[in-house]
Motif scaffolding. Sequence first.
Motif, PDB file in Angstrom:
ATOM      1  N   SER A   6       0.825  -1.212   0.000  1.00 42.66           N
ATOM      2  CA  SER A   6       0.000   0.000   0.000  1.00 42.66           C
ATOM      3  C   SER A   6       0.854   1.255   0.000  1.00 42.66           C
ATOM      4  O   SER A   6       0.569   2.218  -0.701  1.00 42.66           O
ATOM      5  N   LEU A  36     -11.048   4.626  -6.519  1.00 45.84           N
ATOM      6  CA  LEU A  36     -10.593   3.424  -5.831  1.00 45.84           C
ATOM      7  C   LEU A  36     -11.808   2.583  -5.476  1.00 45.84           C
ATOM      8  O   LEU A  36     -12.701   3.053  -4.765  1.00 45.84           O
ATOM      9  N   LYS A  44      -8.493   0.697   0.995  1.00 41.45           N
ATOM     10  CA  LYS A  44      -8.722   1.838   0.094  1.00 41.45           C
ATOM     11  C   LYS A  44      -8.564   3.167   0.819  1.00 41.45           C
ATOM     12  O   LYS A  44      -7.855   4.058   0.344  1.00 41.45           O
ATOM     13  N   ALA A  48      -5.671   5.994   0.257  1.00 36.24           N
ATOM     14  CA  ALA A  48      -6.039   7.375  -0.071  1.00 36.24           C
ATOM     15  C   ALA A  48      -5.561   8.342   1.009  1.00 36.24           C
ATOM     16  O   ALA A  48      -5.125   9.455   0.693  1.00 36.24           O
ATOM     17  N   ILE A 127      -9.351  11.952  -5.432  1.00 32.11           N
ATOM     18  CA  ILE A 127      -9.574  10.508  -5.328  1.00 32.11           C
ATOM     19  C   ILE A 127     -10.992  10.318  -4.800  1.00 32.11           C
ATOM     20  O   ILE A 127     -11.405  10.982  -3.845  1.00 32.11           O
ATOM     21  N   ILE A 129     -13.459   7.199  -3.340  1.00 35.06           N
ATOM     22  CA  ILE A 129     -13.304   5.864  -2.778  1.00 35.06           C
ATOM     23  C   ILE A 129     -14.683   5.244  -2.597  1.00 35.06           C
ATOM     24  O   ILE A 129     -15.594   5.881  -2.047  1.00 35.06           O
ATOM     25  N   ILE A 166      -8.880   2.206 -10.149  1.00 37.83           N
ATOM     26  CA  ILE A 166      -8.017   1.217  -9.509  1.00 37.83           C
ATOM     27  C   ILE A 166      -8.921   0.349  -8.648  1.00 37.83           C
ATOM     28  O   ILE A 166      -9.572   0.837  -7.724  1.00 37.83           O
ATOM     29  N   THR A 167      -8.975  -0.933  -8.982  1.00 35.39           N
ATOM     30  CA  THR A 167      -9.757  -1.874  -8.192  1.00 35.39           C
ATOM     31  C   THR A 167      -8.796  -2.628  -7.288  1.00 35.39           C
ATOM     32  O   THR A 167      -7.824  -3.210  -7.766  1.00 35.39           O
ATOM     33  N   ILE A 168      -9.061  -2.591  -6.015  1.00 38.54           N
ATOM     34  CA  ILE A 168      -8.243  -3.336  -5.060  1.00 38.54           C
ATOM     35  C   ILE A 168      -8.978  -4.635  -4.774  1.00 38.54           C
ATOM     36  O   ILE A 168     -10.023  -4.650  -4.131  1.00 38.54           O
TER      37      ILE A 168
END
Length: 184
Positions: A6, A36, A44, A48, A127, A129, A166-168
Amino acid sequence: MKDSKSFKRAKELKEMLCNFENYKANGVRIPRGLLLYGEAGVGKTMLASIVTRELCGKIYSMYEISAMIRDTYTAKAKKSELDIVYELASIPFLAIDEMGRSAGSNSEMNWLSFILDKRHTRKLPFILISNRHLMRNCKNRGCPDCFENFIGNDCLSRLYEDSAVITIDAKDNRRFKYIKEVIE
């Protein structure tokens, strides 16, 4: 912590967002915003928060933004609704958490649309989330949990233009940590 995935990803994001114009001058398309996505507990907000702290920005949840705006409706309010929205639109780096956690009101969607539009014209990074998934990644090609159902078309249009996704994809770290602590 400094060797965690991370933290490394946060440093990459910081570099990309801080040097937007340099990348652009070299012909690299760098998004102004990041979306995110991922399940609860995958990091996430932590990711961030690291980026936001490094960029001297601010992170708010949609709940906090709604509460700040609702507070403007009181007799003792020192700021107007428009003051709050302009302030959020002007922060050098802004992260908004809990996107799509609940169905936003028309007012919330209008505020968000205004904030993102002003950030776009001012070329300011952000960003967003969310625990939701994108319709394009939906097994059913659209369901009640798709992110697009929780955000207005104006915002979506601006996000598609300015943002990278961005997919976590990970397990809920908090839940497993809790279960491990309870067992031990």
